[in-house]
Design an enzyme around this catalytic site. Sequence first.
Site, short mmCIF file in Angstrom:
data_model
loop_
_atom_site.label_atom_id
_atom_site.label_comp_id
_atom_site.label_asym_id
_atom_site.label_seq_id
_atom_site.Cartn_x
_atom_site.Cartn_y
_atom_site.Cartn_z
N LYS A 18 12.73 -14.99 -10.69
CA LYS A 18 12.45 -13.90 -11.65
C LYS A 18 11.43 -14.36 -12.67
O LYS A 18 10.50 -13.64 -13.01
CB LYS A 18 13.71 -13.45 -12.40
CG LYS A 18 14.74 -12.66 -11.66
CD LYS A 18 14.32 -11.28 -11.26
CE LYS A 18 13.60 -11.26 -9.95
NZ LYS A 18 14.33 -11.10 -8.74
N HIS A 22 17.98 -36.54 -7.79
CA HIS A 22 17.23 -37.00 -6.62
C HIS A 22 15.76 -36.62 -6.72
O HIS A 22 15.10 -36.45 -5.69
CB HIS A 22 17.87 -36.46 -5.34
CG HIS A 22 19.29 -36.86 -5.21
ND1 HIS A 22 19.68 -38.13 -4.87
CD2 HIS A 22 20.44 -36.17 -5.45
CE1 HIS A 22 21.01 -38.20 -4.87
NE2 HIS A 22 21.48 -37.02 -5.22
N GLU A 36 7.81 -14.91 -11.03
CA GLU A 36 7.08 -13.74 -10.52
C GLU A 36 6.59 -12.80 -11.62
O GLU A 36 5.56 -12.17 -11.46
CB GLU A 36 7.88 -12.98 -9.46
CG GLU A 36 9.11 -12.28 -9.96
CD GLU A 36 9.89 -11.61 -8.84
OE1 GLU A 36 9.29 -11.12 -7.88
OE2 GLU A 36 11.13 -11.57 -8.94
N LYS A 72 6.06 -4.39 -3.99
CA LYS A 72 7.51 -4.23 -3.83
C LYS A 72 7.94 -4.35 -2.37
O LYS A 72 8.93 -4.98 -2.07
CB LYS A 72 7.89 -2.86 -4.38
CG LYS A 72 9.36 -2.57 -4.36
CD LYS A 72 10.03 -3.19 -5.55
CE LYS A 72 11.52 -3.03 -5.52
NZ LYS A 72 12.16 -4.17 -6.20
N TRP A 114 -2.70 -2.73 -1.72
CA TRP A 114 -2.36 -4.13 -1.92
C TRP A 114 -3.16 -4.87 -0.86
O TRP A 114 -2.89 -4.73 0.34
CB TRP A 114 -0.86 -4.35 -1.73
CG TRP A 114 -0.43 -5.74 -2.03
CD1 TRP A 114 -0.10 -6.25 -3.26
CD2 TRP A 114 -0.28 -6.82 -1.11
NE1 TRP A 114 0.24 -7.57 -3.14
CE2 TRP A 114 0.15 -7.96 -1.84
CE3 TRP A 114 -0.47 -6.97 0.27
CZ2 TRP A 114 0.39 -9.19 -1.25
CZ3 TRP A 114 -0.24 -8.19 0.86
CH2 TRP A 114 0.20 -9.29 0.11
N ASN A 167 -1.66 1.87 5.74
CA ASN A 167 -0.77 0.84 5.22
C ASN A 167 -0.36 -0.01 6.40
O ASN A 167 0.10 0.52 7.41
CB ASN A 167 0.45 1.52 4.58
CG ASN A 167 1.55 0.54 4.24
OD1 ASN A 167 1.29 -0.62 3.97
ND2 ASN A 167 2.79 1.03 4.23
N GLY A 168 -0.56 -1.34 6.31
CA GLY A 168 -0.19 -2.21 7.42
C GLY A 168 -1.33 -3.14 7.76
O GLY A 168 -2.28 -3.29 6.98
N ARG A 176 4.00 -0.30 -4.80
CA ARG A 176 3.71 -0.85 -3.47
C ARG A 176 2.38 -1.60 -3.43
O ARG A 176 2.08 -2.29 -2.45
CB ARG A 176 3.67 0.28 -2.43
CG ARG A 176 4.95 1.06 -2.33
CD ARG A 176 4.79 2.18 -1.34
NE ARG A 176 4.59 1.67 0.01
CZ ARG A 176 5.56 1.39 0.86
NH1 ARG A 176 6.80 1.59 0.51
NH2 ARG A 176 5.30 0.94 2.06
N CYS A 233 0.83 -1.19 0.00
CA CYS A 233 0.00 0.00 0.00
C CYS A 233 0.88 1.26 0.00
O CYS A 233 1.86 1.33 0.73
CB CYS A 233 -0.95 0.09 1.19
SG CYS A 233 -2.06 -1.31 1.32
#
Length: 611
Positions: free
Chosen positions: A488, A507, A491, A606, A73, A99-100, A27, A2
Amino acid sequence: MCGIVGYIGNREALPILLKGLKRLEYRGYDSAGVALNNGGIKIFKCQGKVADLENHIGTQNASGSIGMGHTRWATHGVPNDINAHPHSSQKGHFTLIHNGIIENYAELKSKLQHRGYEFKSDTDTEVLVNLIEYIYLKGNITPEIAIRLALSKVEGAYGLVILCDKEPETIFAARKGSPLVIGVGDNEYFLASDATPIVEYTKSVIYLNDNDVAVIKKNELKLKNIKNDILTPKIQKLDLELGQIDKNGFDHFMLKEIYEQPKSILDTYRGRINTNSNELTLGGLYDILPKIEHARRIIIIGCGTSWHAGMVGEYLIEELARIPVEVEYASEFRYRNPILYKDDIVIAISQSGETADTLAAIKMAKEAGATVLGICNVVGSSIPRETDGGVYTHAGPEIGVASTKAFTAQVTVLTMIAILLGRRRKTVDDNLYSSLINGLLALPEKIEEVLKSNDIIKEVSSHFYEATNCLYLGRGYLFPVALEGALKLKEISYIHAEGYPAAEMKHGPIALIDEKMPVIVIATKDSSYDKVVSNIQEVKARKGIVLAIVTKGDTVIKNMADYVIEIPETPEQLSALLSVIPLQLLSYHIAIMRGCNVDQPRNLAKSVTVE
Ligand code: F6R
């Protein structure tokens, strides 16, 4: 997670808020909203990106010189118009962006419901804004006191900006665990989760600390903590230029940041390696070096890409300085009750300096008496403020959600630490020392050379972009590179990919190999080269498609692999820094060919400031 912006002053707030939100979109980008105070608080919000919010506002009247904005987010509640911030309290006295995560939201919500509060959204934020209002109305107190009292009842993390209808000339801000910066202008103040929305207006900033509450009018800032102690704001000069946060002609921030690596690596060692004497100094570790040098062990913690850098660090420090190193995911470390000694050295690695799990792991290590060092990119972020010392990577702002230049900068710092320790412990002799220092100094040029293969890498990508799975293999220093290459790819292109130590393939993963399975092998000329050649043969014997990253001039693997990408020779200990570059470009091109949004991949953000 956020992004938050706020403004109070004489200008129109909306353009400042929208521009700021676009800068903070890395974010979070699943919904966005603004609130403006112009003789009454007006809210505009919707699901989608900041551009969708702009369309949503359209020609509606959104004027006002006090306002705040949010790009979300999602944590509590799916991304939709209702869950988007800002949230208002039931009687409309308070409006808030957050945010949080409020961890005790369920308990607070049920208490408020018993007192007649009804909730429209599924968010923890709406609980908080109603808690503030409830305390305000019940106590018949000022908005500021109500905010502080409410925050003292909250468990969890928050960066908050709050408007109150009864104090229309004021904007409130508070921080605990989620970053918040105040820009100090001339009869105006700016608020943001990081400095990028602020830099074009002022270079004077105040980084809020945990438990700070700011009460801001356009010509006055009062700073307190939640216990009502008055604090003196510490104004700092921002070391950030506007040009650093633009795409500078590149299609995406990720591509720009990949291409910045010759410079960002140089910036990482600039002033730390004396190019005349080859002497290496790390100012941020100066006082602690004797302690690290005699450490019984070092524990490296981090998440995601930073954890991969930590793995390279483990190999480097153990080989060059012969100090035992353990690498831990911060999220596991903080909860698994690890054994910690007072003489332990803990190195926390984080691009953002805000990752919640890494921060919590640091606090735990400090409580156990360990010495904690940080390797961070964002100056003034939370982790460097929590640690006993450390080294900034100086890679410049990284805005693409997939980390690229931060990884190589972190590995550069870890290399310098390993060399320095090895030198002091006499486990690195003069020849090795010179070869590593010269190798570091030559890296920017060698990375430029790798970047010249971009067209080849793009062509190779066209053979892989329809794959559904990929295997990445490497040994030694190149095993963490295999992990990073796989991360990479998954995502940003959403192709399932796994990184493995090449020998581990036998294995289990070998069962996956058939004519449809791309296997990307990092196979440069190092001490495991012959063994990796055998691993490639094993893959080819099962009809796997092999793309090999090889040392320039290699003919053996060229005859075996389906595709090769050449990189220049470098000392083995520095091989991660070069071999990761083609893998970054490969993921980038594959993601573009699949039509993915590389700078804003789905479900990611991010800065992971929540657990
Ligand atoms: C991957 C990526 C993430 C971060 C992780 C830690 O490309 O960016 O895996 O590496 O979220 O973030 P920092 O380094 O900010 O602690």
